[in-house]
Design a protein around this motif. Structure first.
Motif, PDB file in Angstrom:
ATOM      1  N   ALA A   1      58.193  17.725   2.853  1.00 20.75           N
ATOM      2  CA  ALA A   1      58.988  18.521   3.779  1.00 20.75           C
ATOM      3  C   ALA A   1      58.297  19.127   5.098  1.00 20.75           C
ATOM      4  O   ALA A   1      58.900  19.366   5.847  1.00 20.75           O
ATOM      5  CB  ALA A   1      59.274  19.704   2.790  1.00 20.75           C
ATOM      6  N   ARG A   2      56.930  19.451   4.897  1.00 14.40           N
ATOM      7  CA  ARG A   2      56.405  20.153   6.155  1.00 14.40           C
ATOM      8  C   ARG A   2      56.451  19.082   7.249  1.00 14.40           C
ATOM      9  O   ARG A   2      56.934  19.472   8.389  1.00 14.40           O
ATOM     10  CB  ARG A   2      54.980  20.260   5.646  1.00 14.40           C
ATOM     11  CG  ARG A   2      54.207  21.086   6.824  1.00 14.40           C
ATOM     12  CD  ARG A   2      52.928  21.247   6.578  1.00 14.40           C
ATOM     13  NE  ARG A   2      52.773  22.172   4.956  1.00 14.40           N
ATOM     14  CZ  ARG A   2      51.631  22.381   4.555  1.00 14.40           C
ATOM     15  NH1 ARG A   2      50.381  21.832   5.041  1.00 14.40           N
ATOM     16  NH2 ARG A   2      51.650  23.199   3.590  1.00 14.40           N
ATOM     17  N   GLU A   3      56.177  17.793   7.011  1.00 11.73           N
ATOM     18  CA  GLU A   3      56.251  16.936   8.057  1.00 11.73           C
ATOM     19  C   GLU A   3      57.350  16.708   8.608  1.00 11.73           C
ATOM     20  O   GLU A   3      57.874  16.678  10.014  1.00 11.73           O
ATOM     21  CB  GLU A   3      55.612  15.529   7.728  1.00 11.73           C
ATOM     22  CG  GLU A   3      53.883  15.566   7.299  1.00 11.73           C
ATOM     23  CD  GLU A   3      53.849  15.885   5.875  1.00 11.73           C
ATOM     24  OE1 GLU A   3      54.908  16.465   5.269  1.00 11.73           O
ATOM     25  OE2 GLU A   3      53.012  15.498   5.286  1.00 11.73           O
ATOM     26  N   PHE A   4      58.523  16.700   7.621  1.00 11.14           N
ATOM     27  CA  PHE A   4      60.038  16.336   8.119  1.00 11.14           C
ATOM     28  C   PHE A   4      60.291  17.492   9.069  1.00 11.14           C
ATOM     29  O   PHE A   4      61.116  17.301   9.865  1.00 11.14           O
ATOM     30  CB  PHE A   4      60.813  16.044   6.753  1.00 11.14           C
ATOM     31  CG  PHE A   4      62.250  16.338   6.916  1.00 11.14           C
ATOM     32  CD1 PHE A   4      62.947  15.243   7.556  1.00 11.14           C
ATOM     33  CD2 PHE A   4      62.873  17.538   6.482  1.00 11.14           C
ATOM     34  CE1 PHE A   4      64.411  15.407   7.717  1.00 11.14           C
ATOM     35  CE2 PHE A   4      64.532  17.490   6.762  1.00 11.14           C
ATOM     36  CZ  PHE A   4      65.011  16.681   7.506  1.00 11.14           C
ATOM     37  N   PHE A   5      60.328  19.026   8.512  1.00  9.82           N
ATOM     38  CA  PHE A   5      60.831  19.715   9.144  1.00  9.82           C
ATOM     39  C   PHE A   5      60.107  20.030  10.622  1.00  9.82           C
ATOM     40  O   PHE A   5      60.795  20.544  11.690  1.00  9.82           O
ATOM     41  CB  PHE A   5      60.761  21.193   8.407  1.00  9.82           C
ATOM     42  CG  PHE A   5      61.949  21.069   7.264  1.00  9.82           C
ATOM     43  CD1 PHE A   5      63.252  21.062   7.552  1.00  9.82           C
ATOM     44  CD2 PHE A   5      61.666  21.326   6.006  1.00  9.82           C
ATOM     45  CE1 PHE A   5      64.234  21.356   6.818  1.00  9.82           C
ATOM     46  CE2 PHE A   5      62.266  21.232   5.045  1.00  9.82           C
ATOM     47  CZ  PHE A   5      63.896  21.241   5.658  1.00  9.82           C
ATOM     48  N   ALA A   6      59.043  19.797  10.667  1.00  3.77           N
ATOM     49  CA  ALA A   6      58.292  19.965  11.937  1.00  3.77           C
ATOM     50  C   ALA A   6      58.848  18.687  12.953  1.00  3.77           C
ATOM     51  O   ALA A   6      58.872  19.035  14.201  1.00  3.77           O
ATOM     52  CB  ALA A   6      56.847  19.405  11.744  1.00  3.77           C
ATOM     53  N   ALA A   7      59.250  17.550  12.536  1.00  4.52           N
ATOM     54  CA  ALA A   7      60.040  16.584  13.238  1.00  4.52           C
ATOM     55  C   ALA A   7      61.128  17.080  13.646  1.00  4.52           C
ATOM     56  O   ALA A   7      61.547  16.800  14.668  1.00  4.52           O
ATOM     57  CB  ALA A   7      59.594  15.187  12.578  1.00  4.52           C
ATOM     58  N   CYS A   8      61.939  17.779  12.840  1.00  2.38           N
ATOM     59  CA  CYS A   8      63.164  18.198  13.215  1.00  2.38           C
ATOM     60  C   CYS A   8      63.155  19.150  14.236  1.00  2.38           C
ATOM     61  O   CYS A   8      64.293  19.367  14.882  1.00  2.38           O
ATOM     62  CB  CYS A   8      63.848  18.732  11.968  1.00  2.38           C
ATOM     63  SG  CYS A   8      64.416  17.397  10.492  1.00  2.38           S
ATOM     64  N   GLU A   9      62.147  20.061  14.321  1.00  3.20           N
ATOM     65  CA  GLU A   9      61.983  20.889  15.457  1.00  3.20           C
ATOM     66  C   GLU A   9      61.903  20.300  16.786  1.00  3.20           C
ATOM     67  O   GLU A   9      62.342  20.802  17.736  1.00  3.20           O
ATOM     68  CB  GLU A   9      60.893  21.985  15.249  1.00  3.20           C
ATOM     69  CG  GLU A   9      60.952  22.991  13.774  1.00  3.20           C
ATOM     70  CD  GLU A   9      59.881  23.672  13.832  1.00  3.20           C
ATOM     71  OE1 GLU A   9      58.772  23.493  14.597  1.00  3.20           O
ATOM     72  OE2 GLU A   9      59.648  24.485  12.879  1.00  3.20           O
ATOM     73  N   ASP A  10      61.343  19.122  17.004  1.00  2.00           N
ATOM     74  CA  ASP A  10      61.193  18.431  18.162  1.00  2.00           C
ATOM     75  C   ASP A  10      62.499  17.647  18.391  1.00  2.00           C
ATOM     76  O   ASP A  10      62.913  17.656  19.495  1.00  2.00           O
ATOM     77  CB  ASP A  10      59.903  17.292  17.897  1.00  2.00           C
ATOM     78  CG  ASP A  10      58.713  18.060  17.824  1.00  2.00           C
ATOM     79  OD1 ASP A  10      58.472  19.212  18.455  1.00  2.00           O
ATOM     80  OD2 ASP A  10      57.675  17.537  17.401  1.00  2.00           O
ATOM     81  N   ALA A  11      63.013  16.827  17.437  1.00  2.58           N
ATOM     82  CA  ALA A  11      64.319  16.111  17.455  1.00  2.58           C
ATOM     83  C   ALA A  11      64.883  16.005  16.274  1.00  2.58           C
ATOM     84  O   ALA A  11      64.364  15.528  15.241  1.00  2.58           O
ATOM     85  CB  ALA A  11      63.933  14.870  18.094  1.00  2.58           C
ATOM     86  N   LEU A  12      66.299  16.293  16.300  1.00  6.51           N
ATOM     87  CA  LEU A  12      67.122  16.098  15.005  1.00  6.51           C
ATOM     88  C   LEU A  12      67.530  14.655  14.774  1.00  6.51           C
ATOM     89  O   LEU A  12      67.702  13.952  15.868  1.00  6.51           O
ATOM     90  CB  LEU A  12      68.402  16.985  15.181  1.00  6.51           C
ATOM     91  CG  LEU A  12      68.202  18.502  14.870  1.00  6.51           C
ATOM     92  CD1 LEU A  12      69.574  19.026  15.218  1.00  6.51           C
ATOM     93  CD2 LEU A  12      67.401  18.761  13.745  1.00  6.51           C
ATOM     94  N   PRO A  13      67.487  14.286  13.885  1.00  8.10           N
ATOM     95  CA  PRO A  13      67.864  12.805  13.522  1.00  8.10           C
ATOM     96  C   PRO A  13      69.496  12.692  13.348  1.00  8.10           C
ATOM     97  O   PRO A  13      70.107  13.797  13.340  1.00  8.10           O
ATOM     98  CB  PRO A  13      67.320  12.266  12.062  1.00  8.10           C
ATOM     99  CG  PRO A  13      67.338  13.739  11.403  1.00  8.10           C
ATOM    100  CD  PRO A  13      67.097  14.867  12.390  1.00  8.10           C
ATOM    101  N   GLU A  14      69.956  11.235  13.341  1.00  9.97           N
ATOM    102  CA  GLU A  14      71.379  11.132  13.210  1.00  9.97           C
ATOM    103  C   GLU A  14      71.627  11.203  11.723  1.00  9.97           C
ATOM    104  O   GLU A  14      72.784  11.385  11.213  1.00  9.97           O
ATOM    105  CB  GLU A  14      72.021   9.860  13.759  1.00  9.97           C
ATOM    106  CG  GLU A  14      71.802   9.796  15.245  1.00  9.97           C
ATOM    107  CD  GLU A  14      71.841   8.395  15.598  1.00  9.97           C
ATOM    108  OE1 GLU A  14      73.274   8.179  15.849  1.00  9.97           O
ATOM    109  OE2 GLU A  14      71.079   7.682  16.008  1.00  9.97           O
ATOM    110  N   LEU A  15      70.791  10.864  10.844  1.00 14.63           N
ATOM    111  CA  LEU A  15      70.919  10.535   9.394  1.00 14.63           C
ATOM    112  C   LEU A  15      69.688  10.856   8.700  1.00 14.63           C
ATOM    113  O   LEU A  15      68.621  10.579   9.378  1.00 14.63           O
ATOM    114  CB  LEU A  15      71.327   9.235   9.100  1.00 14.63           C
ATOM    115  CG  LEU A  15      71.481   8.690   7.524  1.00 14.63           C
ATOM    116  CD1 LEU A  15      72.704   9.549   6.952  1.00 14.63           C
ATOM    117  CD2 LEU A  15      71.903   7.472   7.685  1.00 14.63           C
TER     118      LEU A  15
END
Length: 238
Positions: free
Chosen positions: A32-46
């Motif tokens: 989760a930590r790595e995932f949400f950190a990446a989402c702060e930079d750019a949201l995915p389409e899926l």
């Protein structure tokens, strides 16, 4: 871009590789930590989510996604070794858009991903078209598609994306009985998942929020036993 959260390195790397070979941009995360950190930079389409994850499991990640205003509309597919009907119901009730049990074939995964992305695009286009739509009013409830807001007796009511879409479907078909299958297809884009309480659970929380805003507002959504639900016209509109 597709984000995949899976703690098994071999499965994660193989799946990301298969998605890239199919022409998608994809990135994998162990938790989760790595995932949400990446989402702060750019949201995915899926988002593809495993359920059995260390520290924070997939269902909790899904809950956080659905509670985040910026992320709650993201399509999410659960990819998990837990493949019983109960597990599927739990995933769908938690807000997942699709569910694929391990072991899965890469061709099926790619097909499901394509279908989910197409569905998400249609929903975005429908929402864009609704921006010019007039408000829908019935009794004390006013739903504004353009602003994506709901008020009851003039007071704003905070709804999740699915609750809003569910209420809109019911209000647009005021006086008509909509089956659970119809609502699953119209709101979730699911044609058949067997027995599921997804619709019932969302109706229950929707009613609770309407009732908190104004006593009796929840009673406009009636249950037609063995069939589905109906948004009845207030007495002065009947």
């Amino acid at each position: 871009m597709i984000y995949y959260v899976e703690d098994d390195t071999n499965i994660r790397d193989l799946t990301v590789y298969a998605l890239k070979q199919a022409g998608f941009e994809a990135q994998g995360f162990a938790g989760a930590r790595e995932f949400f950190a990446a989402c702060e930079d750019a949201l995915p389409e899926l988002v593809l989510l495993d359920i059995m994850l260390p520290e924070v499991d997939g269902l909790e990640i899904l809950r956080r996604i659905r509670e985040n205003d910026a992320m709650r509309a993201l399509p999410v597919m659960m990819l998990t070794a837990k493949g019983t009907e109960y597990d599927k119901v739990c995933g769908l009730d938690a807000g997942a858009d699709d569910y694929l049990a391990k072991p899965f074939g890469m061709m099926e995964l790619v097909s499901r991903v394509n279908a989910l992305l197409r569905r998400a695009q249609v929903q975005r286009e429908t929402a864009a078209g609704a921006d010019a739509a007039e408000e829908i009013a019935a009794g004390p409830i006013v739903l504004a598609p353009a602003a994506h807001t709901v008020t009851v007796g003039g007071s704003p009511v905070a709804l999740t994306l699915k609750e809003f879409d569910l209420l809109r479907a019911l209000m647009q078909n005021r006086g008509r009985v909509l089956t659970r299958a119809q609502l699953l297809e119209d709101v979730w884009g699911i044609t058949y998942v067997g027995e599921t309480r997804t619709v019932d659970v969302h109706i229950q929380t929707l009613r609770q929020k309407l009732a908190r805003a104004q006593e009796g507002a929840d009673q406009l959504i009636t249950t037609v036993r063995g069939v589905g639900y109906c948004f009845k016209a207030p007495a002065h509109e009947a």
